[in-house]
Design a protein around this motif. Structure first.
Motif, PDB file in Angstrom:
ATOM      1  N   MET A   8       0.794  -1.273   0.010  1.00  0.00           N
ATOM      2  CA  MET A   8      -0.138  -0.216   0.154  1.00  0.00           C
ATOM      3  C   MET A   8       0.687   1.140  -0.079  1.00  0.00           C
ATOM      4  N   ALA A   9       0.320   2.312  -0.618  1.00  0.00           N
ATOM      5  CA  ALA A   9       0.878   3.472  -0.434  1.00  0.00           C
ATOM      6  C   ALA A   9       0.048   4.615  -0.028  1.00  0.00           C
ATOM      7  N   THR A  10       0.508   5.649   0.756  1.00  0.00           N
ATOM      8  CA  THR A  10      -0.054   6.766   1.222  1.00  0.00           C
ATOM      9  C   THR A  10       0.220   7.940   0.370  1.00  0.00           C
ATOM     10  N   VAL A  11      -0.865   8.630  -0.681  1.00  0.00           N
ATOM     11  CA  VAL A  11      -0.330   9.782  -1.387  1.00  0.00           C
ATOM     12  C   VAL A  11      -1.183  10.856  -1.332  1.00  0.00           C
ATOM     13  N   GLN A  12      -0.602  12.080  -1.599  1.00  0.00           N
ATOM     14  CA  GLN A  12      -1.006  13.386  -1.484  1.00  0.00           C
ATOM     15  C   GLN A  12      -1.875  13.452  -3.038  1.00  0.00           C
ATOM     16  N   VAL A  13      -3.043  13.610  -3.092  1.00  0.00           N
ATOM     17  CA  VAL A  13      -3.686  14.040  -4.398  1.00  0.00           C
ATOM     18  C   VAL A  13      -3.659  15.606  -4.708  1.00  0.00           C
ATOM     19  N   GLY A  14      -3.115  15.889  -5.976  1.00  0.00           N
ATOM     20  CA  GLY A  14      -3.075  17.290  -6.322  1.00  0.00           C
ATOM     21  C   GLY A  14      -1.969  18.127  -5.308  1.00  0.00           C
ATOM     22  N   ALA A  15      -2.493  19.317  -5.181  1.00  0.00           N
ATOM     23  CA  ALA A  15      -1.557  20.257  -4.508  1.00  0.00           C
ATOM     24  C   ALA A  15      -1.919  20.512  -3.034  1.00  0.00           C
ATOM     25  N   ARG A  16      -3.167  19.762  -2.743  1.00  0.00           N
ATOM     26  CA  ARG A  16      -3.668  20.132  -1.143  1.00  0.00           C
ATOM     27  C   ARG A  16      -3.051  18.950  -0.345  1.00  0.00           C
ATOM     28  N   PRO A  17      -2.187  19.301   0.590  1.00  0.00           N
ATOM     29  CA  PRO A  17      -1.576  18.647   1.301  1.00  0.00           C
ATOM     30  C   PRO A  17      -2.394  17.485   2.543  1.00  0.00           C
ATOM     31  N   THR A  18      -3.675  18.076   2.431  1.00  0.00           N
ATOM     32  CA  THR A  18      -4.681  17.407   3.470  1.00  0.00           C
ATOM     33  C   THR A  18      -5.418  16.314   2.581  1.00  0.00           C
ATOM     34  N   ASN A  19      -5.301  16.471   1.398  1.00  0.00           N
ATOM     35  CA  ASN A  19      -5.876  15.446   0.455  1.00  0.00           C
ATOM     36  C   ASN A  19      -5.116  14.160   0.265  1.00  0.00           C
TER      37      ASN A  19
END
Length: 60
Positions: free
Chosen positions: A37-48
């Motif tokens: 599994m990987a945790t990824v940040q989607v787009g430019a929002r660090p909370t997403n």
């Protein structure tokens, strides 16, 4: 993408790699090698962030 490649991208601090999840650019925040599994940040929002199977990630 496989777990090995995800770890290479995650640990390489000298280069930037273009990685996408279902066509959206993402930044790999963490890789769980044991569970694939990987945790990824989607787009430019660090909370997403999302945790997904690494095989869903694509390197451009």
């Amino acid at each position: 993408m496989d777990v090995k490649r995800a770890m290479e991208i995650y640990t390489d601090k000298e280069h930037t790699f273009e990685v996408k999840l279902e066509g959206q650019p993402v930044w790999i925040e963490n890789v769980d090698e044991v569970n694939g599994m990987a945790t990824v940040q989607v787009g430019a929002r660090p909370t997403n962030t999302q945790t997904v199977k690494v095989e869903r990630l694509q390197e451009s």
